[in-house]
Design an enzyme around this catalytic site. Structure first.
Site, mmCIF file in Angstrom:
data_model
loop_
_atom_site.group_PDB
_atom_site.id
_atom_site.type_symbol
_atom_site.label_atom_id
_atom_site.label_comp_id
_atom_site.label_asym_id
_atom_site.label_seq_id
_atom_site.Cartn_x
_atom_site.Cartn_y
_atom_site.Cartn_z
ATOM 1 N N GLY A 29 1.218 -1.211 0.200
ATOM 2 C CA GLY A 29 -0.621 0.141 -0.074
ATOM 3 C C GLY A 29 0.583 1.178 0.144
ATOM 4 O O GLY A 29 1.743 1.206 -0.038
ATOM 5 N N ASN A 30 0.242 1.960 0.181
ATOM 6 C CA ASN A 30 0.814 3.413 0.316
ATOM 7 C C ASN A 30 0.334 4.889 1.703
ATOM 8 O O ASN A 30 -1.488 4.594 1.930
ATOM 9 C CB ASN A 30 0.929 4.367 -1.209
ATOM 10 C CG ASN A 30 -0.472 4.830 -1.628
ATOM 11 O OD1 ASN A 30 -0.942 5.794 -1.270
ATOM 12 N ND2 ASN A 30 -0.951 4.002 -2.914
ATOM 13 N N ARG A 31 1.106 5.618 1.737
ATOM 14 C CA ARG A 31 0.492 5.931 2.972
ATOM 15 C C ARG A 31 -0.558 7.424 2.534
ATOM 16 O O ARG A 31 -0.638 8.264 3.551
ATOM 17 C CB ARG A 31 1.702 7.261 3.563
ATOM 18 C CG ARG A 31 3.217 5.727 4.282
ATOM 19 C CD ARG A 31 4.274 6.675 4.860
ATOM 20 N NE ARG A 31 3.252 7.707 6.102
ATOM 21 C CZ ARG A 31 4.094 8.860 5.143
ATOM 22 N NH1 ARG A 31 4.937 8.868 5.043
ATOM 23 N NH2 ARG A 31 3.526 9.906 6.440
ATOM 24 N N SER A 32 -1.441 7.377 1.600
ATOM 25 C CA SER A 32 -2.407 7.670 1.006
ATOM 26 C C SER A 32 -3.468 7.944 1.841
ATOM 27 O O SER A 32 -3.874 7.013 2.630
ATOM 28 C CB SER A 32 -2.766 8.119 -0.459
ATOM 29 O OG SER A 32 -3.503 9.116 -0.715
ATOM 30 N N ALA A 96 -3.801 7.425 -4.778
ATOM 31 C CA ALA A 96 -2.396 6.724 -5.096
ATOM 32 C C ALA A 96 -2.839 5.726 -5.597
ATOM 33 O O ALA A 96 -3.001 4.515 -4.581
ATOM 34 C CB ALA A 96 -1.935 7.304 -3.850
#
Ligand code: C5P
Length: 228
Positions: A29-32, A96
């Site tokens: 995943g990502n930090r958005s 994102a």
């Protein structure tokens, strides 16, 4: 910008960050957080738009007054945004989206092997959803992309944004600087909005809701007049 300058307009906003599963309990995943996209959806609804929010793993509550379509992976987001974009006046791709996903998703939890100190995960490319929308005919739809960059030089940051807008066929591209402490998950943001003629149509910084309105000011000017 008048209060109801998006009255009756169909606005689609993607927000959050995709999660690409590895197995039943893990994902890439990502930090958005989804805060900026959610603020745009909320602000558009406040300006009279009929808003569809495509929500990828939001860390904040969805705003009231929007149709919310929950998604998790890039492929799910692609399906949802493609369906919602047909006939939309505005599509804002604030989410994102993972560029790659695991090539294989294990049906069972991946186990560590005794003595194994390294492992690799093979990834395959996800479709570029924004570029797909931007290179297909989209007359009458204002297509807005985002570029989250860790570049610290302001001039180079704008150049990256200009190149990205062109490459993806977006009408507007919102550049914002992200990093360990900037942009993602924060309550404030600082953005530049790049127009199709490569000029900076707006710059805004501050709470994500005021940044959202500044971005919508630029969008509202470009929505075709009349057609309800
Ligand atoms: O190429 P980059 O990921 O920096 O582009 C960011 C923009 O492209 C965002 O608007 C994002 O929503 C969109 N994007 C996409 N599909 C991808 C990757 C990014 O639509 N696979």
């Amino acid at each position: 910008a008048s209060v109801a300058d998006l009255a009756g307009r169909r606005v689609v906003v993607t927000a959050g960050g995709t999660r690409e599963p590895l197995d039943p309990v893990r994902f890439l995943g990502n930090r958005s957080s989804g805060k900026q996209g959610v603020a745009i959806a909320e602000a558009a609804a406040a300006r009279g738009a009929e808003v569809t929010l495509i929500a990828a793993n939001l860390e904040v509550a969805s705003p009231g007054g929007c149709r919310v379509v929950p998604v998790s992976t890039a492929l799910e987001l692609q399906e949802a945004v493609t369906a919602a974009a047909a006939g939309a006046d505005v599509v804002v791709m604030a989410a994102a989206v993972a560029d790659f996903r695991p090539a294989d998703v294990s049906e069972t939890k991946i186990k560590k092997v005794d003595g194994q100190e390294r492992m690799s995960i093979e990834l395959v490319r996800n479709p570029d959803i924004l570029a797909g929308l931007g290179t297909a005919p989209h007359d009458g739809t204002v297509l807005v992309g985002f570029a989250a960059e860790t570049e610290t030089d302001p001039a180079r940051l704008l150049e990256l944004g200009r190149a990205k807008r062109r490459a993806k066929g977006a009408d507007l591209l919102v550049v914002n600087r992200v990093g360990w402490t900037h942009g993602f998950a924060a309550d404030e943001n600082a953005v530049s909005v790049i127009a199709a003629d490569d000029t900076v149509a707006a710059e805004a910084s501050g709470p994500k809701m005021s940044v959202a309105h500044a971005i919508l000011d630029v969008i509202a000017e470009r929505v075709a007049p009349g057609a309800e």
